[in-house]
Design a protein around this motif. Structure first.
Motif, short mmCIF file in Angstrom:
data_model
loop_
_atom_site.label_atom_id
_atom_site.label_comp_id
_atom_site.label_asym_id
_atom_site.label_seq_id
_atom_site.Cartn_x
_atom_site.Cartn_y
_atom_site.Cartn_z
N ALA A 1 0.83 -1.20 0.00
CA ALA A 1 0.00 0.00 0.00
C ALA A 1 0.87 1.26 0.00
N ALA A 2 1.96 1.23 0.77
CA ALA A 2 2.86 2.39 0.83
C ALA A 2 3.45 2.69 -0.54
N ARG A 3 3.83 1.64 -1.27
CA ARG A 3 4.40 1.85 -2.61
C ARG A 3 3.37 2.44 -3.57
N VAL A 4 2.13 1.96 -3.47
CA VAL A 4 1.07 2.50 -4.34
C VAL A 4 0.83 3.98 -4.02
N HIS A 5 0.85 4.33 -2.73
CA HIS A 5 0.69 5.75 -2.34
C HIS A 5 1.81 6.60 -2.94
N ILE A 6 3.03 6.08 -2.95
CA ILE A 6 4.15 6.82 -3.54
C ILE A 6 3.90 7.08 -5.03
N LEU B 1 16.78 6.85 0.90
CA LEU B 1 17.46 5.55 0.78
C LEU B 1 16.93 4.54 1.78
N GLU B 2 16.54 5.03 2.98
CA GLU B 2 16.09 4.10 4.02
C GLU B 2 14.77 3.42 3.67
N TRP B 3 14.08 3.95 2.66
CA TRP B 3 12.85 3.28 2.24
C TRP B 3 13.16 1.98 1.49
N MET B 4 14.36 1.88 0.96
CA MET B 4 14.85 0.65 0.31
C MET B 4 13.87 0.14 -0.76
N LEU B 5 13.49 1.03 -1.65
CA LEU B 5 12.54 0.66 -2.70
C LEU B 5 13.26 -0.16 -3.78
N MET C 1 8.21 -1.96 -7.12
CA MET C 1 7.50 -0.78 -7.62
C MET C 1 6.73 -1.10 -8.89
N GLN C 2 7.26 -1.99 -9.72
CA GLN C 2 6.52 -2.41 -10.92
C GLN C 2 5.25 -3.15 -10.52
N ASP C 3 5.35 -3.98 -9.49
CA ASP C 3 4.15 -4.68 -8.98
C ASP C 3 3.13 -3.67 -8.45
N ALA C 4 3.62 -2.64 -7.76
CA ALA C 4 2.72 -1.59 -7.25
C ALA C 4 2.05 -0.85 -8.40
#
Length: 449
Positions: free
Chosen positions: A108-113, A137-141, A146-149
């Protein structure tokens, strides 16, 4: 051979009727009014019918039922037009959909981004690599995550959101339509000849007949109609971040004499069409040719699609009112968790149909004017196996705690979490902080007098 051709033609017509019904269901009131205007100009067998006066709920009667109970919006809540509640701009509309999908907290966090990275037209023009490079950097994406999001975001409404460009957006929209030869042909046109769509109709047909020999002229024309009905900009039709000045409600809600809440369609917001029976009978007497036969069938399909839209929206509003009765009595604090998949199961509809029925539709009640989507939210954890509380209700409780706090010793987020826990709401301090920020409430040290 003749029987096979007849069967294929019937299937195509049914698909076109379904496509039209889904398009009409998705439209806002303003969009539908423009669409109906085009229908009336194009088909003389359609005529406008005046809405019925009987059984209508008038705004004055609604506002007269406002009591001294806790009301959202204070004194202004007595004016049904003065409290247009939570009208969503495009990105907020998408953020609110996240809870409707089965996502982990990280997903969910990645989709919000990604939602926050969309441009004003609803496109994602930055690459995933660029988005990752511009986050801490600490989000370690990770690019795969991100492609899945992004794949998940592109399943949100409106169709086409999150596309990189116009071509991808149109292709995403076509994928949502029922399978048919015309949809397949439309996909070929969009993917291979998008730039040619600006040509005249005659030029387009000639080019596509030569370039797409596997499709008949009728299918190519139907494909071009499908493409013309798509939205070039996913964010088109949404409000800006500024509040909307006026919205025509789709349904009225009022408290009946027996204390039960009643729902009625706003007849002024529903275009009323009927068949011009006099012209239809005259055509029958003279012997109907194929063109007029199709016009008659087309007119019936359009009338049926309007009736289906009306019935579906009213059924959804009735479900909302039955499930959220405490909201109409106590206000936002009375909201209970409600998901679109549950509404779909109860109403016997597809979840995507419920989403379309809720899109840009509004309910007017003594507390104000509310988007139907406003009433859908996921549950917040509760203690002792009790039923969860909706996010909106928790936010209302949080706002109430802060409003009643000692201004010389305001509650910290941890203290607020403990106070909510005493009321059976078990949420983390960071969740309290997130809800507080969404309410535009400052942290404790800034609230201290």
């Amino acid at each position: 051979m003749t029987l096979l051709g007849l069967k294929l033609r019937q299937t195509q017509q049914l698909n076109q009727g379904l496509q039209q019904s889904l398009r009409v269901l998705q439209m806002s009131g303003l969009e539908l009014e423009r669409e109906v205007g085009d229908w009336l100009q194009d088909n003389p067998l359609l005529e406008r019918r005046e809405p019925a006066e009987e059984g209508r709920f008038e705004p004055t009667r609604l506002s007269a039922t406002v009591s001294s109970r806790n009301q959202i919006g204070g004194e202004d809540a007595e004016d049904v037009w003065a409290t247009i509640a939570d009208e969503e701009d495009f990105k907020r509309y998408l953020h609110n959909q996240v809870c409707e999908h089965p996502l982990s907290e990280q997903e969910a966090a990645r989709v919000h981004i990604l939602i926050d990275s969309l441009d004003e037209q609803g496109y994602l023009t930055d690459s995933l690599e660029e988005i990752i490079d511009n986050t801490p950097l600490e989000w370690m994406l990770d690019e795969d995550d991100m492609q899945d999001a992004l794949d998940r975001l592109q399943n949100f409404d409106p169709p086409g959101v999150g596309a990189a460009d116009l071509r991808e957006s149109l292709m995403l929209q076509l994928q949502r339509l029922p399978a048919s030869p015309s949809r397949q042909c439309a996909g070929q046109i969009v993917s291979r000849f998008l730039d040619d769509l600006s040509r005249s109709k005659t030029q387009k047909l000639e080019k596509f007949k030569k370039a797409l020999p596997d499709y008949t002229a009728d299918i190519i024309e139907a494909a071009l109609e499908l493409i013309a009905g798509l939205n070039p900009y996913p964010a088109y039709g949404f409000a800006s971040a500024e509040p909307t000045a006026f919205i025509q409600p789709d349904v009225w809600v009022r408290e009946g004499e027996d204390g039960r809440w009643e729902v009625a369609g706003n007849e002024q917001a529903w275009p009323q069409l009927a068949m011009n029976e006099e012209l239809a009978d005259a055509l029958k007497d003279e012997g109907i040719d194929e063109v007029w036969r199709e016009k008659i069938q087309e007119a019936r399909q359009k009338i049926d699609s309007l009736e289906l839209r009306k019935n579906t929206v009213i059924r959804l509003a009735e479900y909302i009112v039955a499930r959220q009765e405490d909201f109409f009595i106590f206000g936002e604090i009375g909201l209970v968790p409600m998901l679109m998949k549950d509404a779909a199961a109860e109403l016997g509809l597809a979840e995507s149909t419920v989403s379309r029925a809720a899109n840009n539709k509004y309910l007017s009640c003594p507390r104000g004017l509310f988007a139907l989507r406003y009433f859908f939210s996921q549950a917040v954890n509760a203690e002792d196996g009790q039923e969860g509380t909706s996010q909106s209700a928790v936010k209302a409780m949080l706002a109430q705690l802060i409003e009643n706090e000692d201004k010389h010793k305001p509650h910290s987020d941890e203290a607020l979490a403990q106070l909510l826990k005493r009321q059976g709401i078990d949420i983390a301090r960071r969740t309290v902080a997130k809800y507080r920020e969404s309410l535009n409430i400052a942290p404790a040290h800034q609230r201290r007098i």
